[in-house]
Design a protein around this motif. Structure first.
Motif, PDB file in Angstrom:
ATOM      1  N   GLU A  63       0.969  -1.360   0.328  1.00 28.81           N
ATOM      2  CA  GLU A  63       0.076   0.261   0.119  1.00 28.81           C
ATOM      3  C   GLU A  63       1.002   1.669   0.109  1.00 28.81           C
ATOM      4  OE1 GLU A  63      -3.266   0.848   0.388  1.00 28.81           O
ATOM      5  OE2 GLU A  63      -3.621  -1.291   0.038  1.00 28.81           O
ATOM      6  N   ILE A  64       0.294   1.910  -0.803  1.00 23.85           N
ATOM      7  CA  ILE A  64       1.019   3.458  -0.508  1.00 23.85           C
ATOM      8  C   ILE A  64       0.603   4.809  -0.859  1.00 23.85           C
ATOM      9  CG2 ILE A  64       3.035   1.845  -2.222  1.00 23.85           C
ATOM     10  CD1 ILE A  64       2.237   3.926  -5.123  1.00 23.85           C
ATOM     11  N   LEU A  65       1.001   6.142  -0.640  1.00 21.78           N
ATOM     12  CA  LEU A  65      -0.174   7.016  -1.385  1.00 21.78           C
ATOM     13  C   LEU A  65       0.349   8.175  -2.475  1.00 21.78           C
ATOM     14  CD1 LEU A  65       0.437   8.377   2.486  1.00 21.78           C
ATOM     15  CD2 LEU A  65      -2.435   7.782   1.336  1.00 21.78           C
ATOM     16  N   VAL A  66      -0.683   7.711  -3.238  1.00 25.44           N
ATOM     17  CA  VAL A  66      -0.444   8.610  -4.651  1.00 25.44           C
ATOM     18  C   VAL A  66      -0.568  10.157  -4.297  1.00 25.44           C
ATOM     19  CG1 VAL A  66      -0.850   8.235  -7.100  1.00 25.44           C
ATOM     20  CG2 VAL A  66      -0.895   5.833  -5.624  1.00 25.44           C
ATOM     21  N   PRO A  67       0.708  10.280  -5.621  1.00 25.73           N
ATOM     22  CA  PRO A  67       0.256  12.146  -5.328  1.00 25.73           C
ATOM     23  C   PRO A  67      -1.223  12.219  -6.209  1.00 25.73           C
ATOM     24  CG  PRO A  67       2.189  11.598  -5.850  1.00 25.73           C
ATOM     25  CD  PRO A  67       1.964  10.662  -5.484  1.00 25.73           C
ATOM     26  N   LEU A  68      -2.482  12.964  -5.870  1.00 26.85           N
ATOM     27  CA  LEU A  68      -2.998  13.708  -6.855  1.00 26.85           C
ATOM     28  C   LEU A  68      -2.549  15.672  -7.262  1.00 26.85           C
ATOM     29  CD1 LEU A  68      -6.338  12.323  -6.440  1.00 26.85           C
ATOM     30  CD2 LEU A  68      -4.493  11.329  -7.993  1.00 26.85           C
ATOM     31  N   THR A  69      -2.374  15.910  -6.223  1.00 24.32           N
ATOM     32  CA  THR A  69      -1.827  16.622  -6.170  1.00 24.32           C
ATOM     33  C   THR A  69      -0.059  17.261  -5.420  1.00 24.32           C
ATOM     34  OG1 THR A  69      -3.319  17.917  -4.923  1.00 24.32           O
ATOM     35  CG2 THR A  69      -4.326  17.851  -7.291  1.00 24.32           C
ATOM     36  N   SER A  70      -0.314  18.075  -5.338  1.00 24.80           N
ATOM     37  CA  SER A  70       0.612  18.063  -4.313  1.00 24.80           C
ATOM     38  C   SER A  70       0.392  18.394  -2.982  1.00 24.80           C
ATOM     39  CB  SER A  70       1.633  20.339  -4.444  1.00 24.80           C
ATOM     40  OG  SER A  70       0.699  21.105  -4.446  1.00 24.80           O
ATOM     41  N   SER A  71      -0.673  18.607  -2.468  1.00 23.39           N
ATOM     42  CA  SER A  71      -1.622  17.904  -1.575  1.00 23.39           C
ATOM     43  C   SER A  71      -2.428  17.452  -1.079  1.00 23.39           C
ATOM     44  CB  SER A  71      -2.125  19.959  -0.537  1.00 23.39           C
ATOM     45  OG  SER A  71      -3.138  19.786  -1.990  1.00 23.39           O
TER      46      SER A  71
END
Length: 157
Positions: A63-71
């Protein structure tokens, strides 16, 4: 056509010195801002490069966190640890191997370093120019103030 002649800044009048000071300060601000933006971009590229080094066969299906925007980030799963999608600018993305992506980011870090090396001397030159203009401006202003204070008063008593 006649070439414009250079006038030593010590021969400029106070209003001209003030205009020159303002112009040089704007140039210093511009070059300072440029240096800051280059440093920020270079740091982001370094972080991206270092993040890629953490991708390996052990991180597959994690599991990872995928950046959609810078925040804003969304949860995701890392399914392919051999290839990544790299944002190469202006809305273009390219699939690369992790090694190719690391090399790409390293080239970009080096390129930005070269640009910083070009901007830094210009910034230093403008800072020195600003210092000289301010020095001459202050000297002329003090001379003018001293001349005004030593003039005899013409008031009727």
């Amino acid at each position: 056509m006649a070439q414009p002649q250079a006038v030593p800044i010590s021969q400029l009048a106070l209003p001209q010195l003030e205009a020159l000071k303002s112009q040089v300060e704007q140039e210093v601000d511009f070059f300072s801002s440029s240096m800051q933006q280059l440093k920020i971009a270079q740091n982001k590229l370094r972080v991206s490069k270092e993040s890629l080094k953490m991708i390996n066969k052990d991180t597959a299906d994690k599991e990872i966190l995928v950046p959609l925007t810078s925040s804003m980030y969304v949860p995701g799963q890392l399914s392919n640890v051999n290839h990544v999608i790299v944002d190469i600018g202006t809305g273009y993305y390219v699939q690369k191997t992790v090694e190719e992506a690391v090399a790409y980011f390293q080239r970009k870090v080096e390129f930005i370093g070269e640009q910083k090396d070009k901007v830094q001397p210009m910034l230093q030159e403008k800072v020195m120019m600003r210092r000289a203009v301010v020095e001459i401006f202050n000297t002329k202003l003090q001379q003018q103030m001293a001349a005004l204070s030593t003039k005899p008063s013409t008031q009727n008593v």
